[in-house]
Write a protein that holds these residues in place. Sequence first.
Motif, PDB file in Angstrom:
ATOM      1  N   PRO A   7       0.846  -1.200   0.000  1.00 48.87           N
ATOM      2  CA  PRO A   7       0.000   0.000   0.000  1.00 48.87           C
ATOM      3  C   PRO A   7       0.880   1.248   0.000  1.00 48.87           C
ATOM      4  O   PRO A   7       1.951   1.258   0.618  1.00 48.87           O
ATOM      5  CB  PRO A   7      -0.781  -0.111   1.310  1.00 48.87           C
ATOM      6  CG  PRO A   7      -0.474  -1.429   1.901  1.00 48.87           C
ATOM      7  CD  PRO A   7       0.622  -2.072   1.144  1.00 48.87           C
ATOM      8  N   ALA A   8       0.432   2.299  -0.694  1.00 51.14           N
ATOM      9  CA  ALA A   8       1.255   3.484  -0.932  1.00 51.14           C
ATOM     10  C   ALA A   8       1.814   4.085   0.353  1.00 51.14           C
ATOM     11  O   ALA A   8       2.943   4.554   0.383  1.00 51.14           O
ATOM     12  CB  ALA A   8       0.442   4.529  -1.682  1.00 51.14           C
ATOM     13  N   ARG A   9       1.049   4.021   1.446  1.00 52.26           N
ATOM     14  CA  ARG A   9       1.532   4.730   2.642  1.00 52.26           C
ATOM     15  C   ARG A   9       2.653   3.979   3.339  1.00 52.26           C
ATOM     16  O   ARG A   9       3.381   4.538   4.152  1.00 52.26           O
ATOM     17  CB  ARG A   9       0.365   5.035   3.584  1.00 52.26           C
ATOM     18  CG  ARG A   9      -0.146   3.848   4.342  1.00 52.26           C
ATOM     19  CD  ARG A   9      -1.500   4.036   4.958  1.00 52.26           C
ATOM     20  NE  ARG A   9      -2.193   2.765   4.954  1.00 52.26           N
ATOM     21  CZ  ARG A   9      -1.879   1.772   5.777  1.00 52.26           C
ATOM     22  NH1 ARG A   9      -0.938   1.915   6.672  1.00 52.26           N
ATOM     23  NH2 ARG A   9      -2.514   0.622   5.705  1.00 52.26           N
ATOM     24  N   ARG A  10       2.803   2.660   3.045  1.00 53.33           N
ATOM     25  CA  ARG A  10       3.899   1.925   3.688  1.00 53.33           C
ATOM     26  C   ARG A  10       5.181   1.950   2.866  1.00 53.33           C
ATOM     27  O   ARG A  10       6.233   1.551   3.337  1.00 53.33           O
ATOM     28  CB  ARG A  10       3.467   0.480   3.961  1.00 53.33           C
ATOM     29  CG  ARG A  10       2.709   0.433   5.264  1.00 53.33           C
ATOM     30  CD  ARG A  10       2.311  -0.936   5.748  1.00 53.33           C
ATOM     31  NE  ARG A  10       3.159  -2.037   5.375  1.00 53.33           N
ATOM     32  CZ  ARG A  10       2.670  -3.238   5.048  1.00 53.33           C
ATOM     33  NH1 ARG A  10       1.376  -3.421   4.988  1.00 53.33           N
ATOM     34  NH2 ARG A  10       3.472  -4.223   4.763  1.00 53.33           N
ATOM     35  N   GLN A  11       5.087   2.412   1.613  1.00 50.58           N
ATOM     36  CA  GLN A  11       6.254   2.379   0.735  1.00 50.58           C
ATOM     37  C   GLN A  11       7.416   3.264   1.205  1.00 50.58           C
ATOM     38  O   GLN A  11       8.561   2.829   1.155  1.00 50.58           O
ATOM     39  CB  GLN A  11       5.846   2.738  -0.692  1.00 50.58           C
ATOM     40  CG  GLN A  11       4.910   1.689  -1.287  1.00 50.58           C
ATOM     41  CD  GLN A  11       4.682   1.857  -2.770  1.00 50.58           C
ATOM     42  OE1 GLN A  11       5.412   2.569  -3.438  1.00 50.58           O
ATOM     43  NE2 GLN A  11       3.662   1.213  -3.290  1.00 50.58           N
ATOM     44  N   PRO A  12       7.136   4.501   1.680  1.00 48.17           N
ATOM     45  CA  PRO A  12       8.273   5.340   2.116  1.00 48.17           C
ATOM     46  C   PRO A  12       9.093   4.706   3.225  1.00 48.17           C
ATOM     47  O   PRO A  12      10.323   4.802   3.234  1.00 48.17           O
ATOM     48  CB  PRO A  12       7.601   6.625   2.603  1.00 48.17           C
ATOM     49  CG  PRO A  12       6.298   6.659   1.905  1.00 48.17           C
ATOM     50  CD  PRO A  12       5.864   5.251   1.733  1.00 48.17           C
ATOM     51  N   LEU A  13       8.420   3.998   4.154  1.00 45.71           N
ATOM     52  CA  LEU A  13       9.128   3.370   5.267  1.00 45.71           C
ATOM     53  C   LEU A  13      10.146   2.358   4.747  1.00 45.71           C
ATOM     54  O   LEU A  13      11.313   2.348   5.150  1.00 45.71           O
ATOM     55  CB  LEU A  13       8.127   2.687   6.193  1.00 45.71           C
ATOM     56  CG  LEU A  13       8.768   1.824   7.293  1.00 45.71           C
ATOM     57  CD1 LEU A  13       9.403   2.705   8.346  1.00 45.71           C
ATOM     58  CD2 LEU A  13       7.760   0.869   7.907  1.00 45.71           C
ATOM     59  N   TRP A  14       9.718   1.508   3.800  1.00 48.34           N
ATOM     60  CA  TRP A  14      10.608   0.458   3.300  1.00 48.34           C
ATOM     61  C   TRP A  14      11.713   1.031   2.427  1.00 48.34           C
ATOM     62  O   TRP A  14      12.840   0.543   2.458  1.00 48.34           O
ATOM     63  CB  TRP A  14       9.797  -0.609   2.564  1.00 48.34           C
ATOM     64  CG  TRP A  14       9.172  -1.539   3.531  1.00 48.34           C
ATOM     65  CD1 TRP A  14       7.942  -1.405   4.130  1.00 48.34           C
ATOM     66  CD2 TRP A  14       9.756  -2.719   4.094  1.00 48.34           C
ATOM     67  NE1 TRP A  14       7.730  -2.438   5.020  1.00 48.34           N
ATOM     68  CE2 TRP A  14       8.822  -3.259   5.010  1.00 48.34           C
ATOM     69  CE3 TRP A  14      10.974  -3.378   3.907  1.00 48.34           C
ATOM     70  CZ2 TRP A  14       9.076  -4.422   5.738  1.00 48.34           C
ATOM     71  CZ3 TRP A  14      11.226  -4.532   4.623  1.00 48.34           C
ATOM     72  CH2 TRP A  14      10.289  -5.046   5.538  1.00 48.34           C
ATOM     73  N   LEU A  15      11.384   2.082   1.663  1.00 45.88           N
ATOM     74  CA  LEU A  15      12.449   2.765   0.915  1.00 45.88           C
ATOM     75  C   LEU A  15      13.473   3.321   1.879  1.00 45.88           C
ATOM     76  O   LEU A  15      14.682   3.243   1.660  1.00 45.88           O
ATOM     77  CB  LEU A  15      11.867   3.907   0.085  1.00 45.88           C
ATOM     78  CG  LEU A  15      11.403   3.589  -1.319  1.00 45.88           C
ATOM     79  CD1 LEU A  15      10.972   4.871  -1.989  1.00 45.88           C
ATOM     80  CD2 LEU A  15      12.516   2.930  -2.123  1.00 45.88           C
ATOM     81  N   GLY A  16      12.978   3.893   2.973  1.00 43.11           N
ATOM     82  CA  GLY A  16      13.864   4.431   4.005  1.00 43.11           C
ATOM     83  C   GLY A  16      14.757   3.343   4.577  1.00 43.11           C
ATOM     84  O   GLY A  16      15.951   3.553   4.792  1.00 43.11           O
ATOM     85  N   LEU A  17      14.190   2.147   4.803  1.00 41.69           N
ATOM     86  CA  LEU A  17      14.982   1.039   5.334  1.00 41.69           C
ATOM     87  C   LEU A  17      16.087   0.641   4.365  1.00 41.69           C
ATOM     88  O   LEU A  17      17.176   0.229   4.772  1.00 41.69           O
ATOM     89  CB  LEU A  17      14.076  -0.170   5.612  1.00 41.69           C
ATOM     90  CG  LEU A  17      13.260  -0.103   6.892  1.00 41.69           C
ATOM     91  CD1 LEU A  17      12.325  -1.306   6.992  1.00 41.69           C
ATOM     92  CD2 LEU A  17      14.177  -0.063   8.110  1.00 41.69           C
ATOM     93  N   VAL A  18      15.800   0.741   3.054  1.00 41.22           N
ATOM     94  CA  VAL A  18      16.815   0.392   2.058  1.00 41.22           C
ATOM     95  C   VAL A  18      17.927   1.435   2.051  1.00 41.22           C
ATOM     96  O   VAL A  18      19.104   1.109   1.895  1.00 41.22           O
ATOM     97  CB  VAL A  18      16.162   0.270   0.664  1.00 41.22           C
ATOM     98  CG1 VAL A  18      17.214   0.169  -0.425  1.00 41.22           C
ATOM     99  CG2 VAL A  18      15.241  -0.942   0.615  1.00 41.22           C
ATOM    100  N   LEU A  19      17.555   2.708   2.244  1.00 44.75           N
ATOM    101  CA  LEU A  19      18.540   3.789   2.117  1.00 44.75           C
ATOM    102  C   LEU A  19      19.273   4.095   3.424  1.00 44.75           C
ATOM    103  O   LEU A  19      20.379   4.617   3.399  1.00 44.75           O
ATOM    104  CB  LEU A  19      17.851   5.067   1.623  1.00 44.75           C
ATOM    105  CG  LEU A  19      17.289   4.980   0.204  1.00 44.75           C
ATOM    106  CD1 LEU A  19      16.566   6.267  -0.150  1.00 44.75           C
ATOM    107  CD2 LEU A  19      18.401   4.718  -0.793  1.00 44.75           C
ATOM    108  N   ALA A  20      18.650   3.761   4.570  1.00 49.25           N
ATOM    109  CA  ALA A  20      19.184   4.218   5.850  1.00 49.25           C
ATOM    110  C   ALA A  20      20.607   3.751   6.174  1.00 49.25           C
ATOM    111  O   ALA A  20      21.340   4.500   6.821  1.00 49.25           O
ATOM    112  CB  ALA A  20      18.227   3.844   6.974  1.00 49.25           C
ATOM    113  N   PRO A  21      21.042   2.539   5.761  1.00 51.35           N
ATOM    114  CA  PRO A  21      22.427   2.186   6.089  1.00 51.35           C
ATOM    115  C   PRO A  21      23.452   3.176   5.550  1.00 51.35           C
ATOM    116  O   PRO A  21      24.572   3.250   6.042  1.00 51.35           O
ATOM    117  CB  PRO A  21      22.598   0.804   5.434  1.00 51.35           C
ATOM    118  CG  PRO A  21      21.231   0.235   5.393  1.00 51.35           C
ATOM    119  CD  PRO A  21      20.331   1.406   5.155  1.00 51.35           C
TER     120      PRO A  21
END
Lengths: 257, 287
Positions: B105-119
């Motif tokens: 769902p669109a609202r959960r996508q930023p969180l997972w993108l953030g998890l990919v980029l955060a390291p």
Amino acid sequence: MTRILLVLGVLFLWAPVVLLALYAFSASREPFEWGGLSLRWFVALAGNERVLEAAWLSVRIAAASATLATLLGGVLGWVLARHGPFRGRALFGALAGAPLVLPEVVTGLALLLVFVGMQTLFGWPAQRGAGTVLVAHASLGAAYAGVLIQSRIAALDPRLEEAAMGLGASRLAVLRTVTLPMLAPGLGAAWTLAFVLSLDDVVLASFVSGPGGTTLPVFLFSQLRLGMTPEANALAVVTLGIAGLLLAGFAWFRRRA
Amino acid sequence: MGGGRPRAARHLIRALAWIWLALLVALPLAVVATMGFGTAQPGIPPVRLPWGAEGWQGSLESWALLLEDDYYLGAALRSLRLAGITALCCLVLGFAMALGIARMPARRQPLWLGLVLAPFLCGFVLRMAAWVGTLRDAGWVNRMLGHLGLEPLRLLYTDAALLVGMVHSYLPFAVLPLWAALARRDTALEEAAADLGASPFTVFRSVTLPLAAPAALASFLLVFIPAMGEVVIPELLGAPDAVLLGRAIWAEFFQTRDWPLAAVLATALLALLALPLAVQQRLSVRR
């Protein structure tokens, strides 16, 4: 299936970083060995003058080069977005974008050779160091900032500027009261990107640096080739902490604004 | 358009931009290209320029060395292989991850993108330090193996460690463009195919994959191009004898102090990248 791979991928990206951060709190002299809970490596880090000096120099170079990169990137983006089809536009665009795609070793070697040549011919820059690193980082950052700002300028509604001009505002007043405020978020993003690029760079800085120009990544790189101490773990925790705080502050600020 | 002053300001701004680009982009590349015809000699700077008071005094020595010596051919082939495998791994894993995010769902996508980029927040060299500490002979993995009663493995300074470090560094760059393309995809097409009786795999192969093909090529190149010149990761994680083009340039410059040879290698690296760069350029123009 994709869900499983996504979780595995995120774990792969996070696992070494989490381990690195966890073992910062270990008393053991060996990195990545558990020797009981301790903050001794944070104390050691706080007393390590060479790290602190390199970190402070890195932050200053990053801030100055990001500012220069945003100014120059703004000019590059402006010319590309607003100057129409002028003579040599294709070449201009290719040169503006070249640092984005050139391998760092090539850019680093190329800039160093130019600095050496200028020193031989004009006696300037008299010495390589923080100043030459700053210029090299600004050159890379300006390319990224230019692309970003160009797209933001292209997305502006020209009618707003026309309206201001129609109401009698001078060109300078339009720039100051309409164009720049609308571009502010884009300029901020460009500055942040250039700042982070500078703060993380090893290769360019290694090539163009000299005495008194050792940035933190260059220092860490040379230390890591000799061997590792748990101070690196402590430094990772501090870095993650600062970055996390900045992000949280930024999110809070945006929610309020 | 009336008034001379705005026109003048316009020209002044453009002239400034031209000067910057000429001095810091065009000139450096031209200097690298000509430096390849110089001769290495002791001194500061350690080189005899290809031109002097008596005019042209260049030599083709470094170019001849590059073409004669298998050492550099090996470095080029090794770089092509490493960059190719890294980009392929990033593409396959990145595609799956991007699709996984895009199907949320669109609202959960930023969180997972953030998890990919955060390291990324922890800094590039420190992330490599994490791999050194994990893979060393006395590192975390071998310690865990020891607890399980297993023999320690030689992990650090191998091709496997190098590949792991490369994929770790470049994976987020591959995920972003793929996610951007997949999140915009028209899901009605996939639904239509499924309604017409296509299996999930057939839907993926004949609808999702073709739609994302340009983004897949773009993300492959986005990894491949910088990976060709990578220096730091091979220095920290790779085998000492795994000579790559980036490492060869670095070594000729810093250790051997043979600047003309370093310049020739840099020119050769750019020549190898000409085709991928041209493809990348066409892709970005079309978009």
